[in-house]
Design a protein around this motif. Structure first.
Motif, PDB file in Angstrom:
ATOM      1  N   VAL A 262     -10.478 -31.824  42.061  1.00 56.78           N
ATOM      2  CA  VAL A 262     -10.098 -33.044  41.352  1.00 56.78           C
ATOM      3  C   VAL A 262      -8.677 -32.897  40.788  1.00 56.78           C
ATOM      4  O   VAL A 262      -7.845 -33.813  40.905  1.00 56.78           O
ATOM      5  CB  VAL A 262     -11.134 -33.338  40.237  1.00 56.78           C
ATOM      6  CG1 VAL A 262     -10.687 -34.462  39.337  1.00 56.78           C
ATOM      7  CG2 VAL A 262     -12.497 -33.656  40.866  1.00 56.78           C
ATOM      8  N   LYS A 263      -8.379 -31.730  40.245  1.00 62.96           N
ATOM      9  CA  LYS A 263      -7.032 -31.510  39.691  1.00 62.96           C
ATOM     10  C   LYS A 263      -5.968 -31.503  40.782  1.00 62.96           C
ATOM     11  O   LYS A 263      -4.865 -32.007  40.592  1.00 62.96           O
ATOM     12  CB  LYS A 263      -6.992 -30.194  38.896  1.00 62.96           C
ATOM     13  CG  LYS A 263      -7.717 -30.313  37.562  1.00 62.96           C
ATOM     14  CD  LYS A 263      -7.624 -29.031  36.739  1.00 62.96           C
ATOM     15  CE  LYS A 263      -8.312 -29.238  35.387  1.00 62.96           C
ATOM     16  NZ  LYS A 263      -8.457 -27.997  34.632  1.00 62.96           N
ATOM     17  N   LYS A 264      -6.315 -30.954  41.941  1.00 59.62           N
ATOM     18  CA  LYS A 264      -5.364 -30.947  43.069  1.00 59.62           C
ATOM     19  C   LYS A 264      -5.025 -32.396  43.464  1.00 59.62           C
ATOM     20  O   LYS A 264      -3.875 -32.726  43.729  1.00 59.62           O
ATOM     21  CB  LYS A 264      -6.016 -30.302  44.300  1.00 59.62           C
ATOM     22  CG  LYS A 264      -5.633 -28.869  44.574  1.00 59.62           C
ATOM     23  CD  LYS A 264      -6.511 -28.368  45.730  1.00 59.62           C
ATOM     24  CE  LYS A 264      -6.007 -27.183  46.467  1.00 59.62           C
ATOM     25  NZ  LYS A 264      -4.668 -27.018  46.874  1.00 59.62           N
ATOM     26  N   ILE A 265      -6.059 -33.243  43.498  1.00 58.26           N
ATOM     27  CA  ILE A 265      -5.839 -34.640  43.904  1.00 58.26           C
ATOM     28  C   ILE A 265      -4.957 -35.353  42.869  1.00 58.26           C
ATOM     29  O   ILE A 265      -4.003 -36.054  43.230  1.00 58.26           O
ATOM     30  CB  ILE A 265      -7.205 -35.364  44.094  1.00 58.26           C
ATOM     31  CG1 ILE A 265      -7.934 -34.775  45.310  1.00 58.26           C
ATOM     32  CG2 ILE A 265      -7.026 -36.882  44.234  1.00 58.26           C
ATOM     33  CD1 ILE A 265      -9.386 -35.210  45.461  1.00 58.26           C
ATOM     34  N   LEU A 266      -5.250 -35.125  41.588  1.00 56.17           N
ATOM     35  CA  LEU A 266      -4.433 -35.759  40.534  1.00 56.17           C
ATOM     36  C   LEU A 266      -2.988 -35.304  40.636  1.00 56.17           C
ATOM     37  O   LEU A 266      -2.046 -36.096  40.495  1.00 56.17           O
ATOM     38  CB  LEU A 266      -5.000 -35.424  39.155  1.00 56.17           C
ATOM     39  CG  LEU A 266      -6.295 -36.159  38.787  1.00 56.17           C
ATOM     40  CD1 LEU A 266      -6.921 -35.560  37.521  1.00 56.17           C
ATOM     41  CD2 LEU A 266      -6.035 -37.657  38.580  1.00 56.17           C
ATOM     42  N   ASN A 267      -2.826 -34.014  40.881  1.00 57.67           N
ATOM     43  CA  ASN A 267      -1.495 -33.437  40.980  1.00 57.67           C
ATOM     44  C   ASN A 267      -0.707 -34.067  42.139  1.00 57.67           C
ATOM     45  O   ASN A 267       0.452 -34.461  41.979  1.00 57.67           O
ATOM     46  CB  ASN A 267      -1.663 -31.916  41.169  1.00 57.67           C
ATOM     47  CG  ASN A 267      -0.345 -31.205  41.079  1.00 57.67           C
ATOM     48  OD1 ASN A 267       0.505 -31.566  40.262  1.00 57.67           O
ATOM     49  ND2 ASN A 267      -0.153 -30.236  41.941  1.00 57.67           N
ATOM     50  N   GLU A 268      -1.379 -34.188  43.296  1.00 56.52           N
ATOM     51  CA  GLU A 268      -0.719 -34.800  44.476  1.00 56.52           C
ATOM     52  C   GLU A 268      -0.315 -36.245  44.199  1.00 56.52           C
ATOM     53  O   GLU A 268       0.709 -36.713  44.658  1.00 56.52           O
ATOM     54  CB  GLU A 268      -1.667 -34.799  45.680  1.00 56.52           C
ATOM     55  CG  GLU A 268      -1.850 -33.458  46.319  1.00 56.52           C
ATOM     56  CD  GLU A 268      -1.104 -33.326  47.646  1.00 56.52           C
ATOM     57  OE1 GLU A 268      -0.558 -34.323  48.135  1.00 56.52           O
ATOM     58  OE2 GLU A 268      -1.077 -32.198  48.168  1.00 56.52           O
ATOM     59  N   LEU A 269      -1.187 -36.937  43.461  1.00 57.93           N
ATOM     60  CA  LEU A 269      -0.922 -38.361  43.212  1.00 57.93           C
ATOM     61  C   LEU A 269      -0.066 -38.578  41.961  1.00 57.93           C
ATOM     62  O   LEU A 269       0.195 -39.718  41.575  1.00 57.93           O
ATOM     63  CB  LEU A 269      -2.247 -39.115  43.078  1.00 57.93           C
ATOM     64  CG  LEU A 269      -3.028 -39.318  44.381  1.00 57.93           C
ATOM     65  CD1 LEU A 269      -4.437 -39.807  44.104  1.00 57.93           C
ATOM     66  CD2 LEU A 269      -2.313 -40.303  45.308  1.00 57.93           C
ATOM     67  N   LYS A 270       0.312 -37.473  41.309  1.00 55.43           N
ATOM     68  CA  LYS A 270       1.106 -37.510  40.083  1.00 55.43           C
ATOM     69  C   LYS A 270       0.425 -38.368  39.009  1.00 55.43           C
ATOM     70  O   LYS A 270       1.045 -39.230  38.359  1.00 55.43           O
ATOM     71  CB  LYS A 270       2.529 -38.013  40.361  1.00 55.43           C
ATOM     72  CG  LYS A 270       3.249 -37.126  41.369  1.00 55.43           C
ATOM     73  CD  LYS A 270       4.734 -37.367  41.380  1.00 55.43           C
ATOM     74  CE  LYS A 270       5.504 -36.403  42.232  1.00 55.43           C
ATOM     75  NZ  LYS A 270       4.855 -35.864  43.444  1.00 55.43           N
ATOM     76  N   LYS A 271      -0.868 -38.131  38.855  1.00 53.76           N
ATOM     77  CA  LYS A 271      -1.650 -38.840  37.833  1.00 53.76           C
ATOM     78  C   LYS A 271      -2.100 -37.833  36.784  1.00 53.76           C
ATOM     79  O   LYS A 271      -2.287 -36.646  37.079  1.00 53.76           O
ATOM     80  CB  LYS A 271      -2.882 -39.497  38.470  1.00 53.76           C
ATOM     81  CG  LYS A 271      -2.552 -40.570  39.490  1.00 53.76           C
ATOM     82  CD  LYS A 271      -2.111 -41.844  38.810  1.00 53.76           C
ATOM     83  CE  LYS A 271      -1.857 -42.937  39.839  1.00 53.76           C
ATOM     84  NZ  LYS A 271      -1.565 -44.219  39.235  1.00 53.76           N
ATOM     85  N   PRO A 272      -2.332 -38.291  35.514  1.00 49.18           N
ATOM     86  CA  PRO A 272      -2.648 -37.347  34.441  1.00 49.18           C
ATOM     87  C   PRO A 272      -4.090 -36.834  34.495  1.00 49.18           C
ATOM     88  O   PRO A 272      -4.995 -37.565  34.914  1.00 49.18           O
ATOM     89  CB  PRO A 272      -2.441 -38.193  33.175  1.00 49.18           C
ATOM     90  CG  PRO A 272      -2.698 -39.595  33.609  1.00 49.18           C
ATOM     91  CD  PRO A 272      -2.231 -39.682  35.044  1.00 49.18           C
ATOM     92  N   GLU A 273      -4.282 -35.588  34.026  1.00 50.57           N
ATOM     93  CA  GLU A 273      -5.638 -35.016  34.007  1.00 50.57           C
ATOM     94  C   GLU A 273      -6.532 -35.719  32.990  1.00 50.57           C
ATOM     95  O   GLU A 273      -7.747 -35.544  32.995  1.00 50.57           O
ATOM     96  CB  GLU A 273      -5.569 -33.504  33.743  1.00 50.57           C
ATOM     97  CG  GLU A 273      -5.009 -32.771  34.946  1.00 50.57           C
ATOM     98  CD  GLU A 273      -5.080 -31.248  34.851  1.00 50.57           C
ATOM     99  OE1 GLU A 273      -5.649 -30.729  33.856  1.00 50.57           O
ATOM    100  OE2 GLU A 273      -4.557 -30.584  35.768  1.00 50.57           O
ATOM    101  N   SER A 274      -5.908 -36.513  32.119  1.00 53.30           N
ATOM    102  CA  SER A 274      -6.718 -37.262  31.139  1.00 53.30           C
ATOM    103  C   SER A 274      -7.637 -38.284  31.834  1.00 53.30           C
ATOM    104  O   SER A 274      -8.550 -38.822  31.219  1.00 53.30           O
ATOM    105  CB  SER A 274      -5.813 -37.971  30.131  1.00 53.30           C
ATOM    106  OG  SER A 274      -4.902 -38.807  30.832  1.00 53.30           O
ATOM    107  N   LEU A 275      -7.416 -38.525  33.126  1.00 48.77           N
ATOM    108  CA  LEU A 275      -8.320 -39.445  33.858  1.00 48.77           C
ATOM    109  C   LEU A 275      -9.683 -38.794  34.140  1.00 48.77           C
ATOM    110  O   LEU A 275     -10.648 -39.479  34.464  1.00 48.77           O
ATOM    111  CB  LEU A 275      -7.687 -39.879  35.188  1.00 48.77           C
ATOM    112  CG  LEU A 275      -6.602 -40.950  35.133  1.00 48.77           C
ATOM    113  CD1 LEU A 275      -6.013 -41.174  36.528  1.00 48.77           C
ATOM    114  CD2 LEU A 275      -7.155 -42.270  34.599  1.00 48.77           C
TER     115      LEU A 275
END
Ligand code: NAD
Ligand code: TYD
Length: 345
Positions: A262-275
């Motif tokens: 999940v963190k890898k996907i957020l990182n790729e999409l430049k979205k915050p881990e707060s999601l």
């Protein structure tokens, strides 16, 4: 290295069931590209998970034919199988969470449907029946070890129990009726065209629209991810060269705790881990899957080729570029399912 040759070799007419779904559609594309002289019939009921858009590029191919129907419809399969020499059975209800909400459809398609298809295959003297199964039939692992083909079956969800039952029926049709059956058991697949109820496409879909990413339990459950194209090449190897009556594990040696995916996907999409939103765990949630696929390597010379970081990057890119596909499949029935599955959790 022993490469076991099956006398069947290539098949002229292949029935692929569930070919409008995620993995089946990739397998049909592989067959049409790699075995251009073979004819491919796709029998699919087009449930919520079946989507003919997945095979748009095949529609004009004269070697490809689609038939809408149920693998459990004996009359229909009797007609189709009179002209077919191999069956590859992908058709299934495939999502664990749905099997918890309503197991009946899983019994009907995965067990009764498979039994009827085996029966009609036997009557029509089909040369080979390949059952596409899953590593989930082996149950859950502790921190160490990996499933081999000799690991006892210990399914824990209605989904995996229905797939294990189907595997046992395949075994029985081989032993009792001498039907040529081979079974593949693969780990978690990812790639383009996967329905966004499964972890990776669900997280991509939610992240890009800034919706919460529901992570079950502590997020430390481990899955062993393989790219769908590597899986499909493995199925083709077993179809053509596997030994009758044998089981083949397919996997990529690529274990990840869910939270890291999940963190890898957020990182790729430049979205915050707060999601990320930790939600109540799935009942009976298997802790860890890991698969030993050395039999595939040693006997069939098969190996996975797609590196996970690259495969995930391209998969995310596919979802970004296929916004219309994603929008269409996340409307209607999906919204009702999403509400039942994730509200009050
Ligand atoms: P999917 O849900 O995307 O597709 C299933 C397809 O089967 C759909 O097109 C659906 O319309 C069709 N179908 C359902 N019931 C049918 C019926 N009664 N008659 C005819 N067609 C019917 O599933 P998937 O992820 O592509 O999985 C395909 C197969 O691979 C399944 O048997 C599954 O158990 C197995 N598998 C999946 C994974 C994974 O990670 N997705 C891993 C290992 C094994
Ligand atoms: P899933 O894609 O449903 O595959 P399976 O249960 O067949 O392995 O789920 C993969 C993992 O991700 C599994 O441990 C459950 C977890 N998961 C979540 O944490 N949140 C979700 O919303 C989903 C769908 C899955």
């Amino acid at each position: 290295m022993v490469i076991m040759k099956n006398t069947n070799g290539n098949f002229q007419r292949i029935l692929v069931t569930g070919g409008a779904g995620f993995i089946g559609s990739h397998f049909i594309r592989l067959l049409l590209n790699e075995r251009p002289s073979s004819e491919v019939i796709n029998l699919d009921l087009l449930t919520y998970a079946g989507n003919l858009e997945n095979l748009k590029d095949a529609e004009s191919n004269p070697k490809y034919k689609f038939i809408k129907g149920d693998i459990g419809n004996r009359e229909l399969t009797t007609q189709i199988l009179s002209e077919v020499d191999a069956v590859v059975n992908f058709a299934a209800e495939s999502h664990v969470d749905r099997s918890i909400l309503g197991p009946e459809a899983f019994i009907q398609t995965n067990i009764v449907g498979t039994q009827r298809l085996l029966d009609v295959s036997k009557q029509n003297k089909v040369k080979r029946f390949l059952q596409v199964s899953t590593d989930e039939v082996y149950g859950s692992l502790g921190a160490e070890g990996a499933f081999t083909e000799d690991t006892p079956l210990a399914p824990n969800s209605p989904y995996s129990a229905s797939k294990a039952a189907a595997d046992l029926l395949c075994r029985a049709y081989h032993h009792t009726f001498a039907l040529d059956v081979v079974i593949t058991r693969c780990s978690n697949n990812y790639g383009p065209n996967q329905f966004p109820e499964k972890l990776i496409p669900l997280m991509i879909s939610n992240a890009r629209s800034d919706k919460p990413l529901p992570v079950y339990g502590d997020g430390l459950n481990v899955r062993d991810w393989i790219h769908v194209e590597d899986h499909c090449r493995g199925i083709l190897a077993v179809l053509e060269n596997g030994q009758s009556g044998e089981v083949y594990n397919i996997g990529s040696n690529n274990e990840w705790p869910n939270i890291q995916i999940v963190k890898k996907i957020l990182n790729e999409l430049k979205k915050p881990e707060s999601l990320i939103k930790f939600v109540a765990d799935r009942p009976g949630h298997d802790r860890r899957y890991a698969i030993n696929s050395s039999k595939m390597k040693n006997q069939l010379n098969w190996e996975p080729k797609i590196d996970f970081s690259e495969g995930l990057h391209k998969t995310i890119d596919w979802y970004l570029k296929n916004d219309a596909w994603l929008r269409r499949v996340t409307s209607g029935e999906y919204l009702k399912y999403y509400e039942t599955q994730y509200s009050n959790r």
